[in-house]
Design an enzyme around this catalytic site. Structure first.
Site, PDB file in Angstrom:
ATOM      1  N   LYS A 127      23.565 138.452  25.766  1.00 40.07           N
ATOM      2  CA  LYS A 127      24.188 139.144  27.143  1.00 40.07           C
ATOM      3  C   LYS A 127      25.046 140.056  27.206  1.00 40.07           C
ATOM      4  O   LYS A 127      25.984 140.000  26.427  1.00 40.07           O
ATOM      5  CB  LYS A 127      24.498 137.725  28.160  1.00 40.07           C
ATOM      6  N   THR A 167      31.636 136.429  40.063  1.00 40.81           N
ATOM      7  CA  THR A 167      30.719 136.325  39.027  1.00 40.81           C
ATOM      8  C   THR A 167      30.646 134.854  38.422  1.00 40.81           C
ATOM      9  O   THR A 167      30.108 134.527  37.564  1.00 40.81           O
ATOM     10  CB  THR A 167      30.886 137.074  37.898  1.00 40.81           C
ATOM     11  N   GLY A 178      29.682 131.622  37.512  1.00 43.44           N
ATOM     12  CA  GLY A 178      28.197 130.718  37.303  1.00 43.44           C
ATOM     13  C   GLY A 178      27.144 131.683  36.856  1.00 43.44           C
ATOM     14  O   GLY A 178      26.087 131.125  37.098  1.00 43.44           O
ATOM     15  N   THR A 179      27.443 132.847  36.588  1.00 43.91           N
ATOM     16  CA  THR A 179      26.419 133.962  36.248  1.00 43.91           C
ATOM     17  C   THR A 179      25.542 133.461  35.085  1.00 43.91           C
ATOM     18  O   THR A 179      24.499 133.615  35.041  1.00 43.91           O
ATOM     19  CB  THR A 179      26.933 135.452  36.153  1.00 43.91           C
ATOM     20  N   GLY A 180      26.500 132.797  34.032  1.00 45.70           N
ATOM     21  CA  GLY A 180      25.521 132.168  32.698  1.00 45.70           C
ATOM     22  C   GLY A 180      24.638 131.100  33.053  1.00 45.70           C
ATOM     23  O   GLY A 180      23.694 131.022  32.627  1.00 45.70           O
ATOM     24  N   CYS A 181      25.386 130.223  33.817  1.00 47.64           N
ATOM     25  CA  CYS A 181      24.515 129.028  34.141  1.00 47.64           C
ATOM     26  C   CYS A 181      23.126 129.483  35.039  1.00 47.64           C
ATOM     27  O   CYS A 181      22.264 128.588  34.774  1.00 47.64           O
ATOM     28  CB  CYS A 181      25.557 128.288  35.105  1.00 47.64           C
TER      29      CYS A 181
END
Length: 265
Positions: free
Chosen positions: A173, A204, A206-209
């Site tokens: 990412k 932002t 929690g974007t990865g989750c």
């Protein structure tokens, strides 16, 4: 209805972890289930405490899910200890789980450390070889590839290294001031860039989750990996573009931006 299981930590503020995963899976049209690896006392400004599940209890959670409603896909997020990682790997092998998405959560958006040092090697040895795809951010990709990443070319080298080392697809990412919104997929020796739109939103959390759960949801529905990534990125962009503004730190996104009807105005 297709089903997806999230194996991750709970975020008491609702923006990341299990809570973000369940919202994302629901919004993407699959039935969400969960196995909680840890409780966190957490909000938009940081993590103040963590209470881990015991290995035996996590095993019981996984047995309960797999023996009743078998998941069509599995997303793995925060797992902070080596013993818990070993339990997850053993249960995934035992039940023959498929469409496994590993988000190698090592550091929270706020900067809090979420993975113990002794667990890092176990994560690499036990979980990554079971994954269909792993979704590291730049700092995580640097750890997994044992290199520094300062350019798009470095991202390509790192993705190839991780994929060849662990035998899984890799979605490296962008972000962290490098290729914002542009992600790189390595699969079976082939590289593909997914260019995204840069959304000016400081919230932002929690974007990865969210991205990894959306990928798992689309894999559960039968999409191939590249299409699942495309759809997941579009969902994440929509959640960010909704410009939800909550909390005093890096706030959560609006996972339900697309849900409007009789019960939601």
């Amino acid at each position: 209805m297709k089903t997806a299981l999230t194996i991750a930590g709970s975020d008491s503020s609702g923006g990341a972890g299990i809570q973000a995963d369940i919202k994302t899976m629901t919004a993407n049209g699959v039935f969400a289930m969960s196995a909680v690896t840890a409780l966190t006392a957490q909000n938009t400004t940081g993590v103040t405490d963590i209470l881990e599940a015991t290995p035996s209890f996590l095993a019981a959670e996984l047995d309960a899910v797999f023996t009743d409603i078998f998941p069509d896909a599995v997303k793995i997020g925060m797992v902070s200890s080596a013993d818990l990682i070993r339990v997850i790997a053993q249960k995934l092998r035992q039940y023959g789980a498929g469409h496994i998405v590993v988000d190698p959560v090592m550091v929270a958006t706020s900067g809090a450390k979420l993975l113990k040092d002794d667990a890092r090697e176990t994560l690499m040895e036990e979980l990554l070889p079971l994954a269909e795809v792993v979704t590291p951010n730049i700092p995580e990709a640097e750890l997994l590839a044992s290199m520094t990443i300062t350019s798009p070319a470095d991202m390509e080298t790192a993705a190839c290294t991780i994929g060849e080392r662990y035998g899984c697809a890799v979605l490296c990412k962008g972000g962290h001031n490098l290729n914002d919104a542009n992600d790189l997929l390595w699969k079976d020796g082939t590289l593909r860039w997914f260019n995204g739109r840069r959304i000016d939103n400081p919230n932002t959390h929690g974007t990865g989750c969210t991205l990894s759960s959306a990928i798992a949801s689309n894999l559960a529905k039968g999409y191939d990996l590249e299409t699942a990534v495309e759809r997941a990125k579009a969902f994440l962009s929509g959640a960010l573009a909704a410009q939800l503004d909550l909390g005093h730190g890096s706030g959560p996104m609006d996972h339900m931006f697309g849900l409007r009807g009789e019960f939601v105005e």
